[in-house]
Structure formats: C-alpha cells, structure tokens
Design an enzyme around this catalytic site. Structure first.
Site, short mmCIF file in Angstrom:
data_model
loop_
_atom_site.label_atom_id
_atom_site.label_comp_id
_atom_site.label_asym_id
_atom_site.label_seq_id
_atom_site.Cartn_x
_atom_site.Cartn_y
_atom_site.Cartn_z
N GLY A 25 0.81 -1.20 0.00
CA GLY A 25 0.00 0.00 0.00
C GLY A 25 0.84 1.24 0.00
N ASN A 26 0.15 2.36 0.14
CA ASN A 26 0.81 3.65 0.12
C ASN A 26 0.74 4.30 1.49
OD1 ASN A 26 0.65 3.27 -2.78
ND2 ASN A 26 1.00 5.46 -2.92
N ARG A 27 1.76 5.01 1.83
CA ARG A 27 1.83 5.71 3.10
C ARG A 27 0.97 6.97 3.02
NH1 ARG A 27 6.17 5.24 6.51
NH2 ARG A 27 7.73 4.69 5.01
N SER A 28 -0.08 7.02 3.81
CA SER A 28 -0.88 8.24 3.87
C SER A 28 -1.72 8.22 5.14
CB SER A 28 -1.81 8.36 2.65
OG SER A 28 -2.68 9.45 2.82
#
Ligand code: CTP
Ligand code: CA
Length: 227
Positions: free
Chosen positions: A33-36
């Site tokens: 996933g993406n870091r947010s």
C-alpha cells in the site's frame, strides 16, 4: 480549531473527496500500500463542510474520526475506492483525489496465509491498477459527464514543476496540488506546503502551514470554477 469566518462559497455544491491510502491484499494478513495518514483529505472535507458544501468523503484505511457533516464511505482496496468515487462523482460538482492510490496490486491473491519455508519466498507478481483520476478526466472529455472541477494531488521529488505539469496534462484535471516532499513535510505531519498547478493558468504557491490552510487555498481556486 474551530472553523469560523469562512465564506459559504461552496454552498449548494456536491463535492467528493478521497483520502488515505489504498491497500492491496497479498494474502489474508499482508498487503502492499501507500503511506498516507489521511490528514490532508480530512482537512479538505472539514473545510469544505465549513464553506457550505455537501461532502462525500471516501476514506481508504484512515484511522481518524469522521468529520462532522460529511458522508463517509470507508474502503480498502483501489477497486473499492474506484467504485465509491465513480458512483459519488456522477452527481458531484467537484472531485478532489487526495488519496494515495496504490499503483500496483498483486496479480493474484493467496486465499490462505503464505507460510515461511526453508527456501526463499516466491516473487510477488504485480499488475497495474486503474487510474481513477485519469478515468474521471476521460469520462468528462469523451462523454461530457461527471464533475465540473477535477482536482488531483501529487507528491513529487525531483523535477517537481515539470513532472507536475506533465501529470496535470496527462490526467486531464483542472488543478494539481503538488506537495513538496521532504524536510519533515507531508506524510503524517500537521503541516503541508504546495504548489497548485492550474490548467491554462499560472501556478499558485501555498506557503507552509496547517493542512486546513492548504485545503482552504484549494477551495479558493475551486469555488470560482463552480459558479
Ligand atoms: N491516482 C488515481 N489512480 C491511480 C493513481 C493515482 O486516481 N491509480 C490519483 C491520485 O489520487 C492523485 C493523482 O492521481 O490525485 C496523482 O497520483 P500520483 O501517484 O502522483 O500519479 P501517478 O500517475 O500514479 O504517477 P507516479 O508514477 O508519479 O506515481
Ligand atoms: Ca502513483
């Protein structure tokens, strides 16, 4: 922070905001996933409500309380985010894609947990995810359908402005909020700084400040495009 003293310049407008980061399952316990943190997307939702908008917030894996006055749709994967955003966008006046969308997902998902063995693990084959922002731009261009204003976000590192301008054109959006990554900015921090690229116009600098201020600077550019 109490949100007072804002113009009601988004009243009567339906706005869709995506926030957080999508996750793609590798197996039942693992994902890529993406870091947010979702903080900037939630700031956009909060300030849009304060300015009178009817807000649908599509939140991907965000652990923040629902902003008062917004309809929140919680999603996990990019496919779920896409479905929720496209459905809400049909009747929306503006869409802001603040979510960090996973560009790739595992080509196949293991039904049971991948166990460690004595040997090295098998490689994970990836496949590309659909580009939701580009799809919104394409739908509008080809079918004249969907929101009047489309806003993208981008975190760039190297040739920030040139990369941003190319992305703005490629995605067919009206505004692209380019975050300056690094120097303790962006991910998970309360502050942000940005350059907003404007299709057919001059870029607008947003100085370092609270994410609510960056959000208000975005609405300052969106509101006149809605009337
Ligand atoms: N975006 C999207 N769907 C994707 C990837 C990105 O809708 N599959 C949206 C993001 O929400 C953001 C904008 O597109 O508003 C820009 O995302 P970014 O990751 O910077 O762009 P990419 O086209 O994925 O390019 P890059 O190779 O730089 O990651
Ligand atoms: Ca990307």
């Amino acid at each position: 922070r109490v949100l007072r003293g804002r113009p009601r310049d988004l009243a009567g407008h339906k706005i869709v905001i995506s926030a957080g980061g999508t996750r793609e399952a590798i197996d039942p316990v693992r994902f890529i996933g993406n870091r947010s943190s979702g903080l900037q997307g939630y700031a956009l939702a909060r300030t849009a409500v304060a300015r009178g908008a009817e807000v649908t917030l599509v939140a991907a894996n965000v652990s923040l309380p629902d902003p008062a006055g917004a309809a929140v749709v919680r999603v996990g994967s990019t496919a779920e985010l896409r479905e929720a955003v496209l459905a809400a966008s049909e009747k929306a006046d503006a869409v802001v894609m603040a979510a960090a969308v996973a560009d790739f997902r595992p080509a196949s998902r293991h039904e049971s947990k991948i166990k460690k063995t004595d040997g090295e693990p098998d490689p994970i084959h990836l496949t590309k995810n659909p580009d939701i922002l580009a799809e919104l731009g394409r739908l509008r261009r080809e079918a004249g359908a969907g929101p009047r204003v489309i806003v993208g976000f981008a975190a760039e590192t190297d040739d920030v402005l040139a990369n941003g301008q190319a992305k703005l054109a490629r995605k067919g959006c009206d505004l692209l909020v380019v975050n300056q990554v690094g120097e303790g900015l962006a991910f998970g921090t309360p502050d942000n700084a940005a350059t907003v690229l404007v299709a057919g116009g001059e870029p607008v600098e947003v100085p370092r400040g609270p994410k609510d201020d960056v959000a208000d600077a975005v609405w300052d550019l969106v509101a006149p495009r809605l009337s």
